[in-house]
Design an enzyme around this catalytic site. Structure first.
Site, short mmCIF file in Angstrom:
data_model
loop_
_atom_site.label_atom_id
_atom_site.label_comp_id
_atom_site.label_asym_id
_atom_site.label_seq_id
_atom_site.Cartn_x
_atom_site.Cartn_y
_atom_site.Cartn_z
N ASP A 1 0.87 -1.18 0.00
CA ASP A 1 0.00 0.00 0.00
C ASP A 1 0.91 1.24 0.00
OD1 ASP A 1 -2.30 1.72 0.59
OD2 ASP A 1 -1.54 1.75 2.67
N ASP B 1 -0.28 5.10 1.12
CA ASP B 1 -0.56 6.00 2.24
C ASP B 1 -0.45 5.28 3.59
OD1 ASP B 1 -1.15 7.85 0.26
OD2 ASP B 1 -3.30 7.90 0.66
MG LIG Z 1 -2.85 3.01 3.60
#
Ligand SMILES: [Mg+2]
Length: 160
Positions: free
Chosen positions: A11, A13
């Site tokens: 991922d 963020d």
């Molecule tokens: Mg995230």
């Protein structure tokens, strides 16, 4: 059966960098002469400290990597991957809103790698939940990606 994953997926963020790219920073970004990166307002933008080392280790082990993000700020996220020099590590990027199930289905189609051969790192419990159900080994990232989490992720994959 290999004990190493065939693909490691991250991922973005709050996994590779400590902010939401669609909320907390203001694209476009730029790189200064000293290599530092800032957003449109001059706010410094950084990765978590061990991210480069994590990607470098997997690269040296010959394990392909990918990014999967649900952000709507596709252009900003893509620009940051470029400015941080992460594109040389991340062979595949799936960046668009929606369930991460879609991101992984597309990764599976593109790479021809079975979902059971993938290892995924993400800070959000709902993504871990959704993607675990696909048979991917998932590790929740509480405070940003680091070398110790990589080690426990690789161990969890080997046990799976
Ligand atoms: Mg995230």
């Amino acid at each position: 059966m290999s004990e190493r994953p065939s693909l490691v997926v991250f991922d973005l963020d709050y996994t590779l960098w400590p902010f939401w790219v669609d909320t907390h920073v203001d694209p476009p970004f730029r790189k200064n002469r000293d290599g530092s990166i800032q957003d449109r307002n001059g706010q410094p933008v950084r990765l978590y400290p061990e991210v480069q080392a994590v990607l470098e280790q997997l690269h040296q082990e010959g394990i392909p990597m990918a990014a999967a993000s649900r952000t709507g700020e596709i252009r900003g996220a893509t620009q940051l991957l470029d400015l941080f020099g992460l594109n040389r590590f991340l062979r595949y990027t799936e960046i668009y809103p929606g369930s991460k199930v879609t991101h992984f289905q597309r990764l599976c189609q593109q790479t021809q790698i079975p979902l059971s051969q993938m290892l995924f790192f993400d800070d959000e419990a709902r993504n871990i939940h959704d993607v675990s159900n696909l048979g991917v080994t998932c590790i929740r990232v509480p405070n940003g990606m680091n070398l110790s989490l990589l080690k426990s992720g690789l161990e969890a994959f080997a046990r799976s």
